[in-house]
Every structure is written in structure tokens, then in C-alpha cells.
Design a protein around this motif. Structure first.
Motif, PDB file in Angstrom:
ATOM      1  N   ILE A  84       0.859  -1.185   0.000  1.00 56.27           N
ATOM      2  CA  ILE A  84       0.000   0.000   0.000  1.00 56.27           C
ATOM      3  C   ILE A  84       0.898   1.238   0.000  1.00 56.27           C
ATOM      4  CG2 ILE A  84      -1.650   1.307   1.411  1.00 56.27           C
ATOM      5  CD1 ILE A  84      -2.979  -1.095   0.171  1.00 56.27           C
ATOM      6  N   GLN A  85       0.554   2.220  -0.849  1.00 52.70           N
ATOM      7  CA  GLN A  85       1.391   3.412  -1.003  1.00 52.70           C
ATOM      8  C   GLN A  85       0.712   4.712  -0.560  1.00 52.70           C
ATOM      9  OE1 GLN A  85       4.615   3.298  -2.075  1.00 52.70           O
ATOM     10  NE2 GLN A  85       4.493   1.080  -2.263  1.00 52.70           N
ATOM     11  N   SER A  86      -0.572   4.624  -0.163  1.00 57.79           N
ATOM     12  CA  SER A  86      -1.270   5.852   0.228  1.00 57.79           C
ATOM     13  C   SER A  86      -2.501   5.509   1.068  1.00 57.79           C
ATOM     14  CB  SER A  86      -1.721   6.635  -1.012  1.00 57.79           C
ATOM     15  OG  SER A  86      -2.755   5.926  -1.686  1.00 57.79           O
ATOM     16  N   GLN A  87      -3.033   6.521   1.727  1.00 61.22           N
ATOM     17  CA  GLN A  87      -4.265   6.345   2.497  1.00 61.22           C
ATOM     18  C   GLN A  87      -5.414   5.943   1.576  1.00 61.22           C
ATOM     19  OE1 GLN A  87      -4.306   6.473   5.857  1.00 61.22           O
ATOM     20  NE2 GLN A  87      -6.457   5.887   5.916  1.00 61.22           N
ATOM     21  N   ASN A  88      -5.454   6.532   0.388  1.00 54.67           N
ATOM     22  CA  ASN A  88      -6.503   6.199  -0.568  1.00 54.67           C
ATOM     23  C   ASN A  88      -6.456   4.719  -0.952  1.00 54.67           C
ATOM     24  OD1 ASN A  88      -8.723   6.977  -2.353  1.00 54.67           O
ATOM     25  ND2 ASN A  88      -7.249   6.587  -3.996  1.00 54.67           N
ATOM     26  N   GLU A  89      -5.274   4.203  -1.246  1.00 56.63           N
ATOM     27  CA  GLU A  89      -5.132   2.777  -1.576  1.00 56.63           C
ATOM     28  C   GLU A  89      -5.586   1.907  -0.408  1.00 56.63           C
ATOM     29  OE1 GLU A  89      -1.238   1.617  -2.905  1.00 56.63           O
ATOM     30  OE2 GLU A  89      -1.260   3.061  -4.540  1.00 56.63           O
ATOM     31  N   TRP A  90      -5.228   2.290   0.799  1.00 56.35           N
ATOM     32  CA  TRP A  90      -5.614   1.546   2.000  1.00 56.35           C
ATOM     33  C   TRP A  90      -7.137   1.529   2.134  1.00 56.35           C
ATOM     34  CZ3 TRP A  90      -4.558  -2.081   5.178  1.00 56.35           C
ATOM     35  CH2 TRP A  90      -5.018  -2.115   6.477  1.00 56.35           C
ATOM     36  N   GLU A  91      -7.771   2.668   1.952  1.00 57.69           N
ATOM     37  CA  GLU A  91      -9.223   2.745   2.089  1.00 57.69           C
ATOM     38  C   GLU A  91      -9.940   1.977   0.987  1.00 57.69           C
ATOM     39  OE1 GLU A  91     -10.094   6.927   2.607  1.00 57.69           O
ATOM     40  OE2 GLU A  91      -8.934   6.969   4.478  1.00 57.69           O
ATOM     41  N   ILE A  92      -9.403   2.007  -0.227  1.00 55.35           N
ATOM     42  CA  ILE A  92      -9.983   1.214  -1.321  1.00 55.35           C
ATOM     43  C   ILE A  92      -9.901  -0.271  -0.979  1.00 55.35           C
ATOM     44  CG2 ILE A  92      -9.607   0.472  -3.719  1.00 55.35           C
ATOM     45  CD1 ILE A  92      -8.848   3.456  -4.303  1.00 55.35           C
ATOM     46  N   PHE A  93      -8.744  -0.703  -0.482  1.00 53.05           N
ATOM     47  CA  PHE A  93      -8.604  -2.103  -0.071  1.00 53.05           C
ATOM     48  C   PHE A  93      -9.613  -2.457   1.019  1.00 53.05           C
ATOM     49  CE2 PHE A  93      -6.990  -4.749   3.403  1.00 53.05           C
ATOM     50  CZ  PHE A  93      -7.163  -5.986   2.803  1.00 53.05           C
ATOM     51  N   LEU A  94      -9.731  -1.625   2.053  1.00 48.07           N
ATOM     52  CA  LEU A  94     -10.656  -1.920   3.150  1.00 48.07           C
ATOM     53  C   LEU A  94     -12.093  -2.017   2.660  1.00 48.07           C
ATOM     54  CD1 LEU A  94      -9.229   0.260   6.064  1.00 48.07           C
ATOM     55  CD2 LEU A  94      -9.035  -2.229   5.762  1.00 48.07           C
ATOM     56  N   THR A  95     -12.492  -1.126   1.781  1.00 49.48           N
ATOM     57  CA  THR A  95     -13.851  -1.181   1.223  1.00 49.48           C
ATOM     58  C   THR A  95     -14.087  -2.522   0.538  1.00 49.48           C
ATOM     59  OG1 THR A  95     -13.957   1.213   0.959  1.00 49.48           O
ATOM     60  CG2 THR A  95     -15.453  -0.102  -0.407  1.00 49.48           C
ATOM     61  N   LYS A  96     -13.125  -2.964  -0.236  1.00 52.83           N
ATOM     62  CA  LYS A  96     -13.233  -4.263  -0.920  1.00 52.83           C
ATOM     63  C   LYS A  96     -13.281  -5.415   0.099  1.00 52.83           C
ATOM     64  CE  LYS A  96     -12.949  -6.943  -4.606  1.00 52.83           C
ATOM     65  NZ  LYS A  96     -14.230  -7.416  -5.116  1.00 52.83           N
ATOM     66  N   PHE A  97     -12.470  -5.323   1.130  1.00 56.66           N
ATOM     67  CA  PHE A  97     -12.442  -6.335   2.187  1.00 56.66           C
ATOM     68  C   PHE A  97     -13.832  -6.447   2.822  1.00 56.66           C
ATOM     69  CE2 PHE A  97      -9.759  -7.493   6.254  1.00 56.66           C
ATOM     70  CZ  PHE A  97     -10.293  -8.770   6.257  1.00 56.66           C
ATOM     71  N   TRP A  98     -14.412  -5.335   3.229  1.00 53.59           N
ATOM     72  CA  TRP A  98     -15.729  -5.358   3.878  1.00 53.59           C
ATOM     73  C   TRP A  98     -16.806  -5.863   2.919  1.00 53.59           C
ATOM     74  CZ3 TRP A  98     -12.682  -5.149   7.396  1.00 53.59           C
ATOM     75  CH2 TRP A  98     -12.005  -4.057   7.905  1.00 53.59           C
ATOM     76  N   GLU A  99     -16.756  -5.414   1.671  1.00 54.35           N
ATOM     77  CA  GLU A  99     -17.752  -5.853   0.685  1.00 54.35           C
ATOM     78  C   GLU A  99     -17.662  -7.352   0.427  1.00 54.35           C
ATOM     79  OE1 GLU A  99     -16.957  -3.365  -2.697  1.00 54.35           O
ATOM     80  OE2 GLU A  99     -18.052  -1.647  -1.832  1.00 54.35           O
ATOM     81  N   ASP A 100     -16.458  -7.861   0.266  1.00 57.76           N
ATOM     82  CA  ASP A 100     -16.292  -9.300   0.006  1.00 57.76           C
ATOM     83  C   ASP A 100     -16.699 -10.140   1.213  1.00 57.76           C
ATOM     84  OD1 ASP A 100     -15.492  -8.945  -2.618  1.00 57.76           O
ATOM     85  OD2 ASP A 100     -13.347  -9.144  -2.182  1.00 57.76           O
ATOM     86  N   ALA A 101     -16.407  -9.660   2.404  1.00 57.06           N
ATOM     87  CA  ALA A 101     -16.814 -10.398   3.606  1.00 57.06           C
ATOM     88  C   ALA A 101     -18.329 -10.464   3.704  1.00 57.06           C
ATOM     89  CB  ALA A 101     -16.218  -9.746   4.857  1.00 57.06           C
ATOM     90  N   GLU A 102     -18.997  -9.353   3.474  1.00 56.32           N
ATOM     91  CA  GLU A 102     -20.467  -9.351   3.523  1.00 56.32           C
ATOM     92  C   GLU A 102     -21.052 -10.202   2.402  1.00 56.32           C
ATOM     93  OE1 GLU A 102     -24.305  -9.047   4.566  1.00 56.32           O
ATOM     94  OE2 GLU A 102     -22.596  -8.485   5.820  1.00 56.32           O
ATOM     95  N   SER A 103     -20.480 -10.123   1.211  1.00 57.13           N
ATOM     96  CA  SER A 103     -20.964 -10.947   0.100  1.00 57.13           C
ATOM     97  C   SER A 103     -20.823 -12.430   0.410  1.00 57.13           C
ATOM     98  CB  SER A 103     -20.197 -10.625  -1.186  1.00 57.13           C
ATOM     99  OG  SER A 103     -20.472  -9.329  -1.621  1.00 57.13           O
TER     100      SER A 103
END
Length: 157
Positions: A84-103
């Protein structure tokens, strides 16, 4: 309550919103965490980011099977991620993590209970039940590591 609903709720507890087993969850530990802390190295330990990516890797891989795809995940690749190279990249990853877990939780809920006793992809991998339980247990294991790392990296929090 259906067994599949109980398993889906356990996955949600671990990743998204629970406090019953560990008094915390991934979302609680990772939301609002600065990417610099998430990627900070401490001695020879894995970073928080790497541990989170590792757990997400398995969630996404199992979700793929539930969606009708192949089991494409391999242990040897489960720690190979771009840093991860930025806060934005970190937040994009987290959003995907939460979405995939809920899915994945929703897909688990939709299974008939009988499916839990059937082989997961191949008999050598055990049953659906074993794989879902293993994913949850594996996630708790790494959640404990993340909690400890945060305490070491942020001692005043």
C-alpha cells in the motif's frame, strides 16, 4: 436458526461487527487506521496491511467458489501483495475487504444446511462446514496478531 445463518453471522462477527469472541473485529481495528501504521514494519513481523490482505485473500477465494468459480487460491501466494502506497489505496482495499466479507456471508446464508456436510471443491479439502469454520478460526488468529501489532506500533492508544 439455520446452521448456515449461524456461520454467516460468525463470519460477520469476525470481520465486520462482532465483539463476542475477541471483543473486537477487523473493521473496528482497521477503519480509521492510518496507512502508514498499517504498513509499518516491526522487527521481522508481518505488517498489519499484509495480515489484512492475507485474510481477504482467503475470503475472496472462497467467495469465488461460492459464486460458481474455481478454487484458485494457493497458500504459497497468500502473502504476495503490492505494498500500500497511500491512504486512498488503504481505504480502497478496506472497502473491498468489507464488501467481500459481507458478500461471502450472504452466500453462506443462502446455502441449504445439507450443503455444509458436502465436499468443498474436492474431498481432500473437507466439507463446506470445515472450510467456513477454518476461515473464521484463521481470521481470528490473524486478528489477534493485528491487535498486538497495533499495541506495539501505537503504545498510547
Amino acid at each position: 436458526m439455520k446452521r448456515t445463518r449461524k456461520l454467516a453471522d460468525r463470519l460477520r462477527e469476525t470481520i465486520l461487527n462482532g465483539t463476542w469472541v475477541a471483543n473486537t473485529n477487523y473493521r473496528d481495528q482497521l477503519d480509521n487506521l492510518d496507512w502508514k501504521i498499517a504498513t509499518m514494519e516491526f522487527k521481522s513481523l508481518n505488517t498489519i496491511s499484509l495480515l489484512a490482505h492475507h485474510v481477504h485473500y482467503y475470503i475472496a477465494g472462497i467467495k469465488n467458489v461460492f459464486e460458481g468459480g474455481n478454487l484458485e487460491i494457493r497458500d504459497k501466494y497468500s502473502f504476495q501483495f503490492a505494498k500500500i502506497q497511500s491512504q486512498n489505496e488503504w481505504e480502497i482495499f478496506l472497502t473491498k475487504f468489507w464488501e467481500d466479507a459481507e458478500s461471502l456471508a450472504k452466500l453462506i446464508e443462502q446455502l441449504p444446511d445439507e450443503k455444509l456436510d458436502q465436499s468443498f471443491v474436492d474431498e481432500k479439502y473437507g466439507t463446506y462446514q470445515r472450510n467456513i469454520d477454518g476461515l473464521i478460526e484463521h481470521s481470528y488468529y490473524h486478528l489477534g496478531q493485528i491487535v498486538l501489532l497495533k499495541k506495539m506500533l501505537m503504545p498510547n492508544n
